[in-house]
Design a protein around this motif. Structure first.
Motif, mmCIF file in Angstrom:
data_model
loop_
_atom_site.group_PDB
_atom_site.id
_atom_site.type_symbol
_atom_site.label_atom_id
_atom_site.label_comp_id
_atom_site.label_asym_id
_atom_site.label_seq_id
_atom_site.Cartn_x
_atom_site.Cartn_y
_atom_site.Cartn_z
ATOM 1 N N GLY A 59 1.006 -1.071 -0.079
ATOM 2 C CA GLY A 59 -0.207 0.094 -0.005
ATOM 3 C C GLY A 59 0.919 1.305 -0.188
ATOM 4 O O GLY A 59 1.852 1.295 0.911
ATOM 5 N N CYS A 60 0.354 2.342 -0.891
ATOM 6 C CA CYS A 60 1.056 3.469 -1.111
ATOM 7 C C CYS A 60 0.314 4.493 -0.394
ATOM 8 O O CYS A 60 -0.909 4.592 -1.075
ATOM 9 N N VAL A 172 8.644 1.371 3.978
ATOM 10 C CA VAL A 172 9.351 2.171 2.717
ATOM 11 C C VAL A 172 8.999 3.495 2.695
ATOM 12 O O VAL A 172 7.850 4.014 2.743
ATOM 13 N N THR A 173 9.986 4.415 2.675
ATOM 14 C CA THR A 173 10.045 5.865 2.540
ATOM 15 C C THR A 173 11.123 6.511 1.691
ATOM 16 O O THR A 173 12.221 6.075 1.664
ATOM 17 N N TYR A 206 6.079 9.547 -3.779
ATOM 18 C CA TYR A 206 5.295 8.323 -4.755
ATOM 19 C C TYR A 206 6.491 7.423 -5.242
ATOM 20 O O TYR A 206 6.751 7.402 -6.557
ATOM 21 N N VAL A 207 6.854 6.526 -4.331
ATOM 22 C CA VAL A 207 7.969 5.749 -4.606
ATOM 23 C C VAL A 207 7.679 4.866 -5.986
ATOM 24 O O VAL A 207 8.457 4.495 -6.877
ATOM 25 N N PRO A 208 6.629 4.019 -5.995
ATOM 26 C CA PRO A 208 6.203 3.373 -7.330
ATOM 27 C C PRO A 208 6.359 3.933 -8.703
ATOM 28 O O PRO A 208 6.672 3.420 -9.559
ATOM 29 N N GLU A 213 12.061 0.650 -9.903
ATOM 30 C CA GLU A 213 13.172 -0.497 -9.675
ATOM 31 C C GLU A 213 13.614 -0.804 -8.069
ATOM 32 O O GLU A 213 13.797 -1.784 -8.034
ATOM 33 N N VAL A 214 13.683 0.282 -7.388
ATOM 34 C CA VAL A 214 14.287 0.024 -6.333
ATOM 35 C C VAL A 214 13.206 -0.479 -5.184
ATOM 36 O O VAL A 214 13.369 -1.630 -4.558
#
Length: 226
Positions: A59-60, A172-173, A206-208, A213-214
């Motif tokens: 979940g983001c 994740v941040t 917004y990491v996605p 890739e990370v």
């Protein structure tokens, strides 16, 4: 094993596009805006998309709140959680809630984007990531975005799920994320029984989209251990 990717914004070929092949044919990425006016409804309908006995739920942002709600509903089916830019507890902020809705109603979606969501991106975000995030946001109706704002600000706190969940929890941040940010993310990783913090350099909320890739490397490791 199946993968459930949760974010209020729709897939639209952009938000989770780089994650859809992690488990080909066994990945679901619903548009949460369409699932009603409460986080509990979002979680119930997201969970109903699959009958898999083992799920990794990613979940983001408010999607992370929905992921925790899914784990509360079906702890026997959720094997692992990946929470991106998410916060397990809710701090009541009626002023911010009202302000966000007022901007949407009186000034429109594009100005709301510049005031509320654009600042969440890293200052080093690529022009492509900025444009993709803006485009996907502006495709939505103001009514749907307002629904998402209301759901976010009325969701229950779920520290109980975070602290009691027995599976792996990847927090994740982005290093530049301000909502909730590195310190709160670290606290949440410490709260979880099997929590692990991942801080992604030169990345915002917004990491996605900013660092797909990370994020994929993190999700793959979770899938291996779930």
């Amino acid at each position: 094993m199946e993968l459930l990717l949760l974010h209020a914004l729709p897939l639209d070929g952009t938000m989770w596009a780089k994650q859809m092949d992690l488990l080909p044919g066994a990945t679901h990425a619903p548009t949460l805006y369409d699932f009603g006016d409460h986080i509990e409804s979002w979680a119930e309908k997201a969970l109903s998309l699959t009958t898999a006995k083992r799920l990794v739920v990613v979940g983001c942002s408010v999607g992370g709140s929905c992921a925790l709600e899914v784990a509360a509903l079906a702890p026997d089916r959720v094997s692992a959680l990946v929470l991106i830019g998410s916060k397990a507890w809710r701090r009541r902020d009626l002023v911010y809630h009202s302000s966000a809705l007022q901007i949407l109603e009186e000034e429109g979606l594009e100005l709301a984007w510049w005031k509320s969501w654009s600042p969440l991106l890293s200052k080093k975000a690529s022009p492509e990531a900025i444009e993709a995030t803006k485009e996907i946001a502006l495709r939505q109706s103001p009514e749907k975005v307002a629904r998402g704002v209301r759901v976010f600000h009325t969701r229950p706190s779920r520290e109980d799920v975070l602290t009691s969940f027995s599976g792996p929890v990847a927090i994740v941040t982005g290093s530049e994320d301000i909502a909730p940010g590195v310190e709160i993310s670290r606290k949440q990783a410490d709260m979880a029984r099997r929590g692990r913090l991942h801080v992604i350099p030169d990345c915002g909320h917004y990491v996605p989209i900013e660092k797909p890739e990370v994020l994929n490397c993190i999700i793959r490791r979770v899938l291996e251990t779930a």
